[in-house]
Design an enzyme around this catalytic site. Sequence first.
Site, PDB file in Angstrom:
ATOM      1  N   TYR A  45       4.591   1.803  -0.261  1.00  0.00           N
ATOM      2  CA  TYR A  45       4.869   2.520   0.973  1.00  0.00           C
ATOM      3  C   TYR A  45       5.500   1.619   2.031  1.00  0.00           C
ATOM      4  O   TYR A  45       6.373   2.022   2.761  1.00  0.00           O
ATOM      5  CB  TYR A  45       3.523   3.064   1.441  1.00  0.00           C
ATOM      6  CG  TYR A  45       3.383   3.504   2.852  1.00  0.00           C
ATOM      7  CD1 TYR A  45       3.494   4.845   3.173  1.00  0.00           C
ATOM      8  CD2 TYR A  45       3.089   2.597   3.862  1.00  0.00           C
ATOM      9  CE1 TYR A  45       3.335   5.252   4.479  1.00  0.00           C
ATOM     10  CE2 TYR A  45       2.928   2.999   5.163  1.00  0.00           C
ATOM     11  CZ  TYR A  45       3.060   4.330   5.474  1.00  0.00           C
ATOM     12  OH  TYR A  45       2.913   4.736   6.757  1.00  0.00           O
ATOM     13  N   TYR A  77      -2.914  12.018   0.374  1.00  0.00           N
ATOM     14  CA  TYR A  77      -4.266  12.129   0.937  1.00  0.00           C
ATOM     15  C   TYR A  77      -5.238  12.986   0.108  1.00  0.00           C
ATOM     16  O   TYR A  77      -6.364  13.207   0.549  1.00  0.00           O
ATOM     17  CB  TYR A  77      -4.166  12.713   2.347  1.00  0.00           C
ATOM     18  CG  TYR A  77      -3.730  11.743   3.438  1.00  0.00           C
ATOM     19  CD1 TYR A  77      -2.603  10.945   3.284  1.00  0.00           C
ATOM     20  CD2 TYR A  77      -4.452  11.660   4.637  1.00  0.00           C
ATOM     21  CE1 TYR A  77      -2.194  10.076   4.288  1.00  0.00           C
ATOM     22  CE2 TYR A  77      -4.054  10.793   5.651  1.00  0.00           C
ATOM     23  CZ  TYR A  77      -2.924  10.002   5.473  1.00  0.00           C
ATOM     24  OH  TYR A  77      -2.529   9.158   6.467  1.00  0.00           O
ATOM     25  N   HIS A  91      -2.205  11.082  13.415  1.00  0.00           N
ATOM     26  CA  HIS A  91      -1.127  10.183  12.958  1.00  0.00           C
ATOM     27  C   HIS A  91      -0.032  10.118  14.017  1.00  0.00           C
ATOM     28  O   HIS A  91       0.167  11.083  14.756  1.00  0.00           O
ATOM     29  CB  HIS A  91      -0.529  10.710  11.641  1.00  0.00           C
ATOM     30  CG  HIS A  91       0.193   9.660  10.859  1.00  0.00           C
ATOM     31  ND1 HIS A  91       1.472   9.246  11.165  1.00  0.00           N
ATOM     32  CD2 HIS A  91      -0.189   8.922   9.780  1.00  0.00           C
ATOM     33  CE1 HIS A  91       1.843   8.302  10.304  1.00  0.00           C
ATOM     34  NE2 HIS A  91       0.857   8.088   9.451  1.00  0.00           N
ATOM     35  N   GLY A  92       0.706   9.026  14.051  1.00  0.00           N
ATOM     36  CA  GLY A  92       1.871   8.914  14.929  1.00  0.00           C
ATOM     37  C   GLY A  92       2.960   9.863  14.439  1.00  0.00           C
ATOM     38  O   GLY A  92       3.028  10.172  13.241  1.00  0.00           O
ATOM     39  N   ASP A  93       3.839  10.300  15.353  1.00  0.00           N
ATOM     40  CA  ASP A  93       4.840  11.297  14.946  1.00  0.00           C
ATOM     41  C   ASP A  93       6.034  10.685  14.202  1.00  0.00           C
ATOM     42  O   ASP A  93       6.984  11.379  13.869  1.00  0.00           O
ATOM     43  CB  ASP A  93       5.321  12.102  16.158  1.00  0.00           C
ATOM     44  CG  ASP A  93       5.960  11.218  17.216  1.00  0.00           C
ATOM     45  OD1 ASP A  93       6.105   9.998  16.966  1.00  0.00           O
ATOM     46  OD2 ASP A  93       6.313  11.746  18.288  1.00  0.00           O
ATOM     47  N   THR A 124       4.137   4.608  19.100  1.00  0.00           N
ATOM     48  CA  THR A 124       4.334   3.611  20.149  1.00  0.00           C
ATOM     49  C   THR A 124       5.507   2.696  19.794  1.00  0.00           C
ATOM     50  O   THR A 124       5.379   1.836  18.925  1.00  0.00           O
ATOM     51  CB  THR A 124       3.049   2.762  20.319  1.00  0.00           C
ATOM     52  OG1 THR A 124       1.942   3.640  20.437  1.00  0.00           O
ATOM     53  CG2 THR A 124       3.130   1.838  21.515  1.00  0.00           C
ATOM     54  N   ASP A 206      30.393 -15.300 -17.518  1.00  0.00           N
ATOM     55  CA  ASP A 206      28.958 -15.655 -17.542  1.00  0.00           C
ATOM     56  C   ASP A 206      28.716 -16.724 -18.613  1.00  0.00           C
ATOM     57  O   ASP A 206      28.122 -16.451 -19.650  1.00  0.00           O
ATOM     58  CB  ASP A 206      28.174 -14.360 -17.834  1.00  0.00           C
ATOM     59  CG  ASP A 206      26.683 -14.561 -17.852  1.00  0.00           C
ATOM     60  OD1 ASP A 206      26.193 -15.565 -17.308  1.00  0.00           O
ATOM     61  OD2 ASP A 206      25.985 -13.691 -18.438  1.00  0.00           O
TER      62      ASP A 206
HETATM   63  C1  SPV Z   1      21.849 -11.443 -16.762  1.00  0.00           C
HETATM   64  O1  SPV Z   1      21.655 -10.463 -16.035  1.00  0.00           O
HETATM   65  O2  SPV Z   1      22.629 -12.331 -16.470  1.00  0.00           O
HETATM   66  C2  SPV Z   1      21.087 -11.566 -18.015  1.00  0.00           C
HETATM   67  C3  SPV Z   1      20.664 -10.364 -18.710  1.00  0.00           C
HETATM   68  O3  SPV Z   1      20.913 -12.682 -18.451  1.00  0.00           O
HETATM   69  S1  SPV Z   1      21.891 -10.010 -19.864  1.00  0.00           S
HETATM   70  O4  SPV Z   1      23.143  -9.820 -19.172  1.00  0.00           O
HETATM   71  O5  SPV Z   1      21.480  -8.799 -20.570  1.00  0.00           O
HETATM   72  O6  SPV Z   1      21.991 -11.142 -20.796  1.00  0.00           O
HETATM   73 MG    MG Z   2      22.122 -14.157 -17.610  1.00  0.00          MG
END
Ligand code: SPV
Ligand code: MG
Length: 433
Positions: A45, A77, A91-93, A124, A206
């Site tokens: 929450y 609740y 409760h506050g509005d 408040t 990557d």
């Molecule tokens: C990334 O998010 O860089 C990961 C997960 O290593 S994956 O891309 O699935 O390898």
């Molecule tokens: Mg990765």
Amino acid sequence: MCTKKIYTCFCTDIIHEGHLHIIKEAQKYGKVIVGVLDDAAMIRYNRFPSIEFEERVQMIRCIEGISEVVVQHTIMYDEIISTIHPDFVIHGDNWREGPLKAIRNNVVSLLQKYGGQLIEIPYTYSENVARQNALARAKLAMPEYRRKRLHKLIKLCPIVKTLEVHDGLTGLIAEKTVVENNGELDQFDAMWISSLCDSIAKGKPDIELVDMTSRFRTIDDVLEVTTKPIIFDGDTGGQIEHFVYTVRSLERMGVSAVIIEDKIGLKKNSLFGTEVKQEQDSVEHFCEKLRAGKKVQLTDDFMIIARIESLILEHGMEDALIRARAYVLAGADGIMIHSRKASPDEVLEFCDKFRLENKETPLIVVPTSFSSVTEAELTQHGINIVIYANQLTRSAFPAMEQTAKDILRYHRAKEVESRLLPIREIISLIDEL
Ligand code: SPV
Ligand code: MG
């Protein structure tokens, strides 16, 4: 003597004049009962409480004018109202708008059933209240508070919901997005700094090309504007002699966990699987890396999680399980099992088998290719953390590309306007201090 009961629920770790005003008003109606929302409910929450639950209860007990303090276990609740049966809820509005409206609707319908009454008083809004809230939030962002929170979340949540972020803006989305869904409120618990998305944001592949200095810069941008815990994608962890420095830096920054994958040599993204040349590390060498990392770690908060690539590289379930056992013995604080299959079956099978012999070590999964699996299913198989590893980046790219194409096509921007965040909203998106 007045026997009427008036109930209010406090979901807070600070007491300010707004709360005292509610109590003062409540006293006019009868005996004041205050519910303290427990931690598990509070984090769905609001922000993570900056003090322990017992301290929160104690803090509320000290307020004058309260007859009884009780624990409220759910945001809605139903349970508390059927137990206490108050004549009034106060409760506050501020809950008339936004996701909190769902709670108000719930209270109104419960009270209606037996003729109970809702008292709403103006919330408040004062400089002091805003300052105290901001201070409590700022404290949560400090490394010593943020770092240890992942451990707590694993204990508190059925599953820790983690969203990929790669800059301040995506950090804010993970931090602030709250939805009302089927009468319940929900938000993300933690953030994942993905090597894939961090690299993509910089227009790079990557392959561990984006160096640690740059990756740390991304972390810092996220840390600046958020409070939620961070799980860092540490790729292979690199050379053991380098990994120890990475652990120290991450821990000092307030990152909660690093996940390193058991690959060696030029790392390629796992979702390529066997389509590209990728080599899995030996169990011995990867264990040495884990041990070296654990040895230099300075706090008990930080987690080093071992990521097993056996299923990705099609080395089989047995290999994955052998590795999991060895990595846990080497000190891994969690096991991430990865797969690129369209079905979650092999991941779930691994988790079931692992859980037969190990009930404690946290299990982490990244359901990118098997995205039909639900959080409830993952929980049933003993999984503790789910990482939505790239969905923000993947949703942003086509949206931005379409906008670029349409501007070129129409030689103006009017045609894309209806899909855009209104200017009024973008200029006030980021709060000023
Ligand atoms: C990334 O998010 O860089 C990961 C997960 O290593 S994956 O891309 O699935 O390898
Ligand atoms: Mg990765």
